[in-house]
Design a protein around this motif. Structure first.
Motif, PDB file in Angstrom:
ATOM      1  N   ALA A 112      30.575  34.143  32.459  1.00  0.00           N
ATOM      2  CA  ALA A 112      31.236  33.753  33.709  1.00  0.00           C
ATOM      3  C   ALA A 112      30.610  34.476  34.901  1.00  0.00           C
ATOM      4  N   ILE A 113      30.276  35.755  34.720  1.00  0.00           N
ATOM      5  CA  ILE A 113      29.630  36.508  35.800  1.00  0.00           C
ATOM      6  C   ILE A 113      28.268  35.901  36.136  1.00  0.00           C
ATOM      7  N   THR A 114      27.496  35.566  35.108  1.00  0.00           N
ATOM      8  CA  THR A 114      26.186  34.950  35.324  1.00  0.00           C
ATOM      9  C   THR A 114      26.322  33.622  36.056  1.00  0.00           C
ATOM     10  N   ARG A 115      27.270  32.815  35.644  1.00  0.00           N
ATOM     11  CA  ARG A 115      27.492  31.523  36.282  1.00  0.00           C
ATOM     12  C   ARG A 115      27.917  31.689  37.743  1.00  0.00           C
ATOM     13  N   ASN A 116      28.772  32.673  38.001  1.00  0.00           N
ATOM     14  CA  ASN A 116      29.217  32.914  39.378  1.00  0.00           C
ATOM     15  C   ASN A 116      28.023  33.237  40.269  1.00  0.00           C
ATOM     16  N   GLY A 135      33.387  35.579  45.731  1.00  0.00           N
ATOM     17  CA  GLY A 135      33.418  37.041  45.778  1.00  0.00           C
ATOM     18  C   GLY A 135      34.647  37.611  45.115  1.00  0.00           C
ATOM     19  N   GLU A 136      35.799  36.968  45.369  1.00  0.00           N
ATOM     20  CA  GLU A 136      37.042  37.429  44.747  1.00  0.00           C
ATOM     21  C   GLU A 136      36.986  37.260  43.239  1.00  0.00           C
ATOM     22  N   ASN A 137      36.463  36.114  42.798  1.00  0.00           N
ATOM     23  CA  ASN A 137      36.368  35.868  41.360  1.00  0.00           C
ATOM     24  C   ASN A 137      35.402  36.834  40.688  1.00  0.00           C
ATOM     25  N   LEU A 138      34.259  37.099  41.327  1.00  0.00           N
ATOM     26  CA  LEU A 138      33.280  38.012  40.747  1.00  0.00           C
ATOM     27  C   LEU A 138      33.854  39.415  40.616  1.00  0.00           C
ATOM     28  N   SER A 139      34.578  39.860  41.631  1.00  0.00           N
ATOM     29  CA  SER A 139      35.193  41.189  41.562  1.00  0.00           C
ATOM     30  C   SER A 139      36.253  41.228  40.466  1.00  0.00           C
ATOM     31  N   TRP A 140      37.007  40.116  40.320  1.00  0.00           N
ATOM     32  CA  TRP A 140      38.027  40.049  39.264  1.00  0.00           C
ATOM     33  C   TRP A 140      37.386  40.081  37.883  1.00  0.00           C
ATOM     34  N   LEU A 141      36.253  39.379  37.718  1.00  0.00           N
ATOM     35  CA  LEU A 141      35.581  39.358  36.419  1.00  0.00           C
ATOM     36  C   LEU A 141      35.112  40.763  36.037  1.00  0.00           C
ATOM     37  N   TYR A 142      34.551  41.488  36.992  1.00  0.00           N
ATOM     38  CA  TYR A 142      34.147  42.863  36.701  1.00  0.00           C
ATOM     39  C   TYR A 142      35.366  43.740  36.421  1.00  0.00           C
ATOM     40  N   TRP A 143      36.462  43.441  37.108  1.00  0.00           N
ATOM     41  CA  TRP A 143      37.716  44.175  36.867  1.00  0.00           C
ATOM     42  C   TRP A 143      38.160  43.988  35.420  1.00  0.00           C
ATOM     43  N   THR A 144      38.121  42.742  34.932  1.00  0.00           N
ATOM     44  CA  THR A 144      38.570  42.489  33.572  1.00  0.00           C
ATOM     45  C   THR A 144      37.645  43.140  32.546  1.00  0.00           C
ATOM     46  N   LYS A 145      36.389  43.391  32.927  1.00  0.00           N
ATOM     47  CA  LYS A 145      35.471  44.109  32.040  1.00  0.00           C
ATOM     48  C   LYS A 145      35.741  45.608  32.044  1.00  0.00           C
ATOM     49  N   PHE A 154      32.033  44.091  44.942  1.00  0.00           N
ATOM     50  CA  PHE A 154      32.004  42.671  45.282  1.00  0.00           C
ATOM     51  C   PHE A 154      33.311  42.170  45.894  1.00  0.00           C
ATOM     52  N   ALA A 155      34.344  42.987  45.899  1.00  0.00           N
ATOM     53  CA  ALA A 155      35.650  42.526  46.380  1.00  0.00           C
ATOM     54  C   ALA A 155      35.638  42.357  47.902  1.00  0.00           C
ATOM     55  N   PRO A 156      35.965  41.170  48.404  1.00  0.00           N
ATOM     56  CA  PRO A 156      36.034  40.976  49.862  1.00  0.00           C
ATOM     57  C   PRO A 156      37.223  41.727  50.446  1.00  0.00           C
ATOM     58  N   GLU A 157      37.149  42.034  51.745  1.00  0.00           N
ATOM     59  CA  GLU A 157      38.272  42.668  52.423  1.00  0.00           C
ATOM     60  C   GLU A 157      39.501  41.770  52.331  1.00  0.00           C
ATOM     61  N   GLY A 158      40.634  42.386  52.026  1.00  0.00           N
ATOM     62  CA  GLY A 158      41.885  41.638  51.933  1.00  0.00           C
ATOM     63  C   GLY A 158      42.125  40.970  50.600  1.00  0.00           C
ATOM     64  N   SER A 159      41.167  41.053  49.677  1.00  0.00           N
ATOM     65  CA  SER A 159      41.347  40.426  48.371  1.00  0.00           C
ATOM     66  C   SER A 159      42.298  41.242  47.510  1.00  0.00           C
ATOM     67  N   TRP A 160      42.821  40.590  46.477  1.00  0.00           N
ATOM     68  CA  TRP A 160      43.767  41.270  45.585  1.00  0.00           C
ATOM     69  C   TRP A 160      43.132  42.487  44.925  1.00  0.00           C
ATOM     70  N   VAL A 161      41.903  42.332  44.418  1.00  0.00           N
ATOM     71  CA  VAL A 161      41.241  43.445  43.740  1.00  0.00           C
ATOM     72  C   VAL A 161      41.011  44.605  44.703  1.00  0.00           C
ATOM     73  N   LYS A 162      40.603  44.295  45.933  1.00  0.00           N
ATOM     74  CA  LYS A 162      40.378  45.345  46.932  1.00  0.00           C
ATOM     75  C   LYS A 162      41.666  46.125  47.177  1.00  0.00           C
ATOM     76  N   ASN A 163      42.764  45.395  47.305  1.00  0.00           N
ATOM     77  CA  ASN A 163      44.044  46.050  47.528  1.00  0.00           C
ATOM     78  C   ASN A 163      44.469  46.876  46.317  1.00  0.00           C
ATOM     79  N   GLN A 164      44.175  46.363  45.109  1.00  0.00           N
ATOM     80  CA  GLN A 164      44.525  47.107  43.907  1.00  0.00           C
ATOM     81  C   GLN A 164      43.754  48.422  43.824  1.00  0.00           C
ATOM     82  N   GLN A 402      50.472  37.380  34.257  1.00  0.00           N
ATOM     83  CA  GLN A 402      49.476  36.944  35.222  1.00  0.00           C
ATOM     84  C   GLN A 402      48.365  37.969  35.407  1.00  0.00           C
ATOM     85  N   LEU A 403      48.715  39.248  35.352  1.00  0.00           N
ATOM     86  CA  LEU A 403      47.734  40.299  35.620  1.00  0.00           C
ATOM     87  C   LEU A 403      47.203  40.935  34.345  1.00  0.00           C
TER      88      LEU A 403
END
Length: 490
Positions: A112-116, A135-145, A154-164, A402-403
């Motif tokens: 999924a990361i490669t495809r992104n 960008g949000e998806n890529l940061s989430w994929l690395y998060w799940t790893k 890779f997390a954009p400003e204001g994204s869920w991962v950035k806030n986490q 969900q998380l």
């Protein structure tokens, strides 16, 4: 001559009808899917349209989309989504996004990361700006790893991962009716008690802890014991405990330093001191001697290749088949699981039993989290799972579907239970060590708890108060405080 002209004209006429027929079948599938909610019938039309027009990306896309999102068959869907990706000469984002999401659902995070990355490159080469989703998806994929460094990169400003992942400071101001609580727990004769203060963990550090009392000064000092931090309170000899104490805490949280996926954990050996958290059955409560429960866990986790993968399968099963709701009766977690509903404590205890059935050290954690809107600061129970490869306990919320078990970023972990998950433990020196949040929730009277979460100058306030306020509609379990709690157990 007329015959020679007739054949190509007839051929063109049939080709036109054939193309129109394929479009009609596609449109019929769209109508069946979105307007009539008939995904199986829609799939039949999408397949016919694809057979007629195999070079249009929307045809295999809708087959894959229907299989993935409506029929929950990502294994079948991914083939068609990848075909729509290959046919996508227009640079439309949809085939890219759905393929990436499908690979994630299949647990193929690296693919999924490669495809992104490829999707973003393809969009840029087509002179299109990739949407913030990538960008949000890529940061989430690395998060799940578990690669939080790249997730933050890779997390954009204001994204869920950035806030986490953003470090935060939490300040707590807590008034506790100490005399009422000690009376409810039959501890008024004790001159010393220990109450838990926030845990010291890689993701959470206590900066300061102060205590004031209304009537008289109490002496206090910190003490570490059983993986917890305590504030030891002592009243002057011959005096009574004050009516109220005020606990002021400040802590820093940084979820970037947290591991939360159990798939790669290494199990502890029986010689490991933490192995007791993999074997304690608490007089049958955790069902570790129930052959029916053990067989059920074995069946649920059979496809897992490692202990960590089995742990994830067990937790996924619990989240899918157990619903948050009313507490149920029962003398063991197997009975609770069979009834299918319970609160966060039930989720935690059942998860403890399932993971201990796999010989994984695990313990419950009790703490506070802001929930709902406006957010009351309510108790919430989660897990800590032991990873022998890192000699580290990491948090996991068994209720969070969900998380995928990620804890709320402003969740405050207060108490890691002993192997039996007792609310209070009599220490070897004869002093009761008490779970503060449990202590607070059971018979706390008209107390007030509030805290402020400071993240880059953004304030979020969560509060819980049992003070009478006709303008606030409180849940029943908040409106009516419980009258005390069970006496402490060793």
């Amino acid at each position: 001559m007329k015959t020679k002209l007739y054949i190509p004209i007839l051929f063109l006429f049939h080709s036109f009808v054939y193309a129109q027929s394929a479009q009609d079948m596609y449109n019929q599938g769209i109508d069946l899917l979105y307007n009539r909610n008939q995904p199986e019938s829609a799939l039949t039309y999408f397949r016919k349209a694809y057979q007629s027009e195999p070079n249009i990306w929307s045809r295999p896309f809708m087959i894959g989309y229907t299989l993935k999102n409506y029929l929950k068959k990502p294994e079948e869907a991914v083939v068609y989504l990848e075909q729509s990706w290959d046919l996508n000469s227009e640079g439309d984002e949809l085939p890219y996004k759905e393929t990436i999401i499908c690979l994630e659902q299949l647990g193929k995070i690296d693919q999924a990361i490669t495809r992104n990355t490829k999707a973003q490159a393809a969009l840029k080469s087509a002179n299109k700006t990739p949407s913030s989703w990538f960008g949000e998806n890529l940061s989430w994929l690395y998060w799940t790893k578990g690669d939080t460094n790249k997730a933050l990169q890779f997390a954009p400003e204001g994204s869920w991962v950035k806030n986490q992942l953003s470090p935060r400071t939490i300040e707590i101001d807590w008034k506790i009716q100490i005399t009422k609580l000690l009376s409810a727990w039959r501890l008024t004769e004790a001159d010393k008690i220990r109450i838990t203060i926030p845990l010291d963990r890689p993701y959470q550090k206590l900066i300061s802890a102060n205590i004031d009392s209304t009537d008289q000064a109490l002496s206090s000092k910190r003490k570490s014991s059983r993986g917890n931090q305590f504030l030891e309170l002592e009243k002057p000899a011959g005096t009574d405990w004050p009516e109220e104490i005020r606990l002021q805490l400040k802590l820093e949280q940084n979820l970037k330093a947290m591991t939360f996926r159990p798939a790669k954990l290494r199990p502890a050996s029986p010689e490991d001191p933490n192995y007791i958290w993999a074997s304690e059955n608490r007089d049958g409560l955790f069902s570790l001697e129930d052959p029916e429960f053990l067989k059920k866990v074995e069946e649920i986790t059979a496809s897992g290749r490692t202990t960590g993968e089995k742990a994830e399968l067990a937790l996924q099963y619990l989240r899918k088949n157990y619903k948050y709701g009313e507490r149920v009766e029962g003398s063991s977690i197997k009975e609770w699981l069979d009834q299918g509903t319970g609160d966060c404590g039930y989720f935690t205890y059942i998860a403890i039993g399932m993971l201990r059935a796999l010989k994984i050290p695990v313990r419950g954690v009790y703490g506070l989290g802001p929930w709902n809107d406006p957010p009351p600061a309510l108790p919430h129970s989660i897990l800590e799972i032991y990873d022998a490869s890192k000699d580290q306990w990491f948090p996991h919320d068994p209720q969070s579907d969900q998380l995928y078990g990620v804890i709320n970023p402003s969740y405050i972990a207060f108490t890691a239970g002993n192997p039996k998950q007792d609310a209070a433990v009599l220490a070897e020196d004869g002093i009761w060590e008490i779970d503060t949040v449990w202590f607070f929730w059971n018979g706390s009277g008209r107390d007030t708890l509030s805290y402020t979460v400071n993240v880059k100058n953004q304030n979020q306030i969560a509060s819980r108060s049992l003070q009478s306020n006709p303008n606030i509609q409180k849940p029943e379990y908040v409106k009516t405080p419980q009258s005390g709690g069970p006496p402490p157990m060793k």
